[in-house]
Design an enzyme around this catalytic site. Structure first.
Site, PDB file in Angstrom:
ATOM      1  N   HIS A 212      90.910 -60.494  15.704  1.00 24.77           N
ATOM      2  CA  HIS A 212      91.246 -59.362  15.053  1.00 24.77           C
ATOM      3  C   HIS A 212      92.683 -59.033  15.317  1.00 24.77           C
ATOM      4  O   HIS A 212      93.704 -59.473  14.560  1.00 24.77           O
ATOM      5  CB  HIS A 212      90.550 -57.641  15.648  1.00 24.77           C
ATOM      6  N   GLU A 213      93.246 -58.690  16.309  1.00 29.56           N
ATOM      7  CA  GLU A 213      94.660 -58.635  16.508  1.00 29.56           C
ATOM      8  C   GLU A 213      95.222 -60.197  16.072  1.00 29.56           C
ATOM      9  O   GLU A 213      96.821 -60.159  15.478  1.00 29.56           O
ATOM     10  CB  GLU A 213      95.009 -58.694  17.628  1.00 29.56           C
ATOM     11  N   HIS A 216      95.864 -60.469  12.212  1.00 28.12           N
ATOM     12  CA  HIS A 216      96.976 -58.993  11.851  1.00 28.12           C
ATOM     13  C   HIS A 216      98.426 -60.118  12.133  1.00 28.12           C
ATOM     14  O   HIS A 216      99.677 -60.203  11.581  1.00 28.12           O
ATOM     15  CB  HIS A 216      97.314 -57.898  13.048  1.00 28.12           C
ATOM     16  N   HIS A 222      93.946 -54.513   7.203  1.00 25.43           N
ATOM     17  CA  HIS A 222      92.074 -53.949   7.560  1.00 25.43           C
ATOM     18  C   HIS A 222      91.816 -54.159   6.183  1.00 25.43           C
ATOM     19  O   HIS A 222      92.115 -53.713   5.448  1.00 25.43           O
ATOM     20  CB  HIS A 222      92.130 -52.397   7.841  1.00 25.43           C
ATOM     21  N   TYR A 268      86.905 -51.605   9.535  1.00 28.28           N
ATOM     22  CA  TYR A 268      86.560 -50.532  10.450  1.00 28.28           C
ATOM     23  C   TYR A 268      85.209 -50.343  10.233  1.00 28.28           C
ATOM     24  O   TYR A 268      84.458 -50.562   9.259  1.00 28.28           O
ATOM     25  CB  TYR A 268      87.149 -49.745   9.790  1.00 28.28           C
TER      26      TYR A 268
HETATM   27 ZN   LIG Z   1      94.141 -53.654  13.137  1.00 31.21          ZN
END
Ligand SMILES: [Zn+2]
Length: 316
Positions: A212-213, A216, A222, A268
């Site tokens: 996930h990071e 980014h 997101h 999320y």
């Molecule tokens: Zn995030």
């Protein structure tokens, strides 16, 4: 005889525990003293570049792994676990003390005008003539070997399925510096220079969180903030915590002609930033039972998006 042996063993154990704890204490102090000098130097250097808040750059001290195992018998390896909480809840929980300094829960904000550009345009890592997108990285020596392996395994999944290659940093100007700061966070896209990704050793070392990071850092936001999200999820604003409203704002995203992805590692979970565990903040529509917020690995569409953004294999 048996009783005597048992008490000798018990005494030996006690001595060994108190010795280990003592060594641990000394080391803690030693590490703290040493790291304060280093960290303040890093902090100053870093502030000059990005102006990130001090709170984001705190690093906890800890004894080395052997002592850790001796002192805390319950020490558990950070190898991947199958916990039930979803990825975004875990990231948000890890970041709760620093949330004022982050956007959308785990996106660090650059402060220079040049770097802010990446919030509005794709700031991609360049592709080499070989057709591969090399992203140099360095992993802090703060991590134990098993933790480094968790991070590198998460990277390897991208190597298998995309043209992105995380390569050990040598002398490249632009690179990711993966460090165990407070919380799990990253900047979005390639900002330039030494670019921190925080993966706190105690709370962020899970395959899906690492990926996930990294996504980014590759330029992705997101999933639930996509421009077309209102057709796929309902945001229950009345249940969003007061300080988290901005985490749910829609963005003018480049959706790369891919379908909305409930199973994205960038989505999320339904209770993210909720005022209570009873009230979801995100409800999939029309089928509310759709799973969101998975924490295991990149979805097929996450992979497709990387391949499209970076035009891997000629994809547009
Ligand atoms: Zn995030």
């Amino acid at each position: 005889m048996g009783g005597k042996l048992a008490s000798i063993l018990a005494l030996a154990l006690l001595l060994s525990i108190s010795h280990s704890a003592h060594v641990g204490d000394k080391n803690d102090r030693h590490e703290t003293n040493e790291s304060s000098d280093i960290s303040s130097r890093i902090l100053n250097a870093h502030k000059a570049t990005y102006g990130l808040e001090d709170e984001l750059l705190h690093e906890q001290s800890r004894p080395d792994q052997d002592q850790h195992v001796k002192i805390h018998g319950e020490y558990v390896s950070t190898e991947e676990t199958n916990e039930s909480s979803d990825i975004s809840s875990r990231i948000l929980e890890a970041n709760k003390d620093i949330s004022d300094h982050l956007m959308e829960g785990d996106v660090a904000l650059p402060r220079t005008r040049n770097a802010m550009r990446c919030l509005y345009y794709d700031c991609k890592w360049p592709k080499s003539r070989s057709g591969l997108v090399e992203v140099p990285y360095n992993i802090s020596d703060y991590y134990y070997a098993s933790e480094k392996r968790t991070i590198e395994r998460a990277m390897a999944a991208l190597h298998e399925k995309t043209c992105v290659r995380f390569v050990p940093h040598t002398n490249q100007l632009h690179y990711l510096s993966i460090e165990s700061k407070t919380g799990c966070w990253s900047l979005v896209g390639r900002i330039g220079g030494k670019q921190r990704v925080s993966l706190n050793a105690f709370s962020c070392l899970q395959n899906g969180i690492v990926q996930h990071e990294l996504l980014h850092a590759l330029g992705f936001y997101h999933e639930h903030t996509r421009s077309d999200r209102d057709q796929y999820v309902r945001i229950n604003w009345e249940h969003v915590s007061a300080g988290a409203i901005s985490n749910f704002k829609k963005r003018d995203t480049n959706n790369l002609d891919t379908p909305y992805d409930y199973s994205s590692v960038m989505h999320y979970g339904r209770y993210a930033d909720s005022t209570s565990r009873l009230h979801p903040t995100i409800t999939p529509i029309p089928d509310a039972s759709m799973e969101i917020g998975q924490r295991n690995e990149l979805s097929e569409i996450d992979i497709l998006k990387i391949n499209k953004l970076y035009k891997c294999g000629g994809l547009q």
